[in-house]
Design an enzyme around this catalytic site. Structure first.
Site, mmCIF file in Angstrom:
data_model
loop_
_atom_site.group_PDB
_atom_site.id
_atom_site.type_symbol
_atom_site.label_atom_id
_atom_site.label_comp_id
_atom_site.label_asym_id
_atom_site.label_seq_id
_atom_site.Cartn_x
_atom_site.Cartn_y
_atom_site.Cartn_z
ATOM 1 N N TYR A 30 0.843 -1.193 0.000
ATOM 2 C CA TYR A 30 0.000 0.000 0.000
ATOM 3 C C TYR A 30 0.876 1.239 0.000
ATOM 4 C CZ TYR A 30 -3.623 -3.352 1.231
ATOM 5 O OH TYR A 30 -4.477 -4.423 1.232
ATOM 6 N N ASN A 52 -13.851 -1.451 -3.569
ATOM 7 C CA ASN A 52 -13.720 -1.977 -4.923
ATOM 8 C C ASN A 52 -14.424 -3.319 -5.115
ATOM 9 O OD1 ASN A 52 -12.776 -2.876 -7.413
ATOM 10 N ND2 ASN A 52 -10.958 -3.711 -6.483
ATOM 11 N N CYS A 60 -6.447 -6.765 -6.809
ATOM 12 C CA CYS A 60 -6.027 -6.179 -5.537
ATOM 13 C C CYS A 60 -5.423 -7.226 -4.596
ATOM 14 C CB CYS A 60 -7.176 -5.440 -4.862
ATOM 15 S SG CYS A 60 -8.804 -5.886 -5.391
ATOM 16 N N HIS A 61 -5.492 -8.488 -4.973
ATOM 17 C CA HIS A 61 -4.885 -9.516 -4.123
ATOM 18 C C HIS A 61 -3.369 -9.445 -4.191
ATOM 19 C CE1 HIS A 61 -5.228 -11.415 -8.113
ATOM 20 N NE2 HIS A 61 -4.104 -12.018 -7.794
ATOM 21 N N GLU A 87 -0.037 -17.904 -8.216
ATOM 22 C CA GLU A 87 0.809 -17.132 -9.129
ATOM 23 C C GLU A 87 2.284 -17.309 -8.815
ATOM 24 O OE1 GLU A 87 -0.568 -13.144 -9.085
ATOM 25 O OE2 GLU A 87 -2.505 -13.647 -9.947
#
Length: 108
Positions: A30, A52, A60-61, A87
């Site tokens: 952030y 969101n 946003c993860h 990922e």
DNA sequence: TCTTTACTCAAGG
DNA sequence: CCTTGAGTAAAGA
């Protein structure tokens, strides 16, 4: 920075634009986002994410806390961790492993 | 206008 | 390790 383009975009929208640039297998914090916007609105970034709903268009993860903790997620921290691990991001006890290596920094 | 918030940092215990 | 307080900006009551 008085960016190259007009700064008429909302702070929230700016966050989304930056987040969408994060490649898979990488994360950002952030703080990095706030800094990229030449601001210190760490909380505003998270607050914007909380509202969101575009979890498809906006990954946003891939945004975690500055100390390596995953932070929160609309669908739950566990879900966020699962997505990141898919990922290639290793997470242990809600903390990102090799955080410094995986951290995606924006241009300053 | 006041409170809360997917945050961060520093200081005290 | 923990909790407070300060700093900060957006959303909601």
């Amino acid at each position: 920075m008085q960016s190259q383009y007009n700064m008429t975009t909302d702070f929230t929208a700016q966050c989304y634009v930056l987040i969408k640039q994060i490649p898979e297998g990488r994360v950002t914090s952030y703080k990095e986002i706030a800094k990229a916007l030449n601001s210190r609105a760490y909380r505003a970034v998270g607050s914007a994410m909380a509202k969101n709903k575009d979890l498809i268009t906006i990954p946003c993860h891939r945004v975690v806390k500055s100390d390596g903790k995953v932070g929160g997620y609309a669908l739950g921290t566990e879900t966020k961790i699962a997505l990141l691990e898919k990922e290639g991001v290793k997470i242990k006890d809600k903390e990102v492993q090799d955080f410094d290596t995986l951290l995606f920094r924006f241009e300053t």
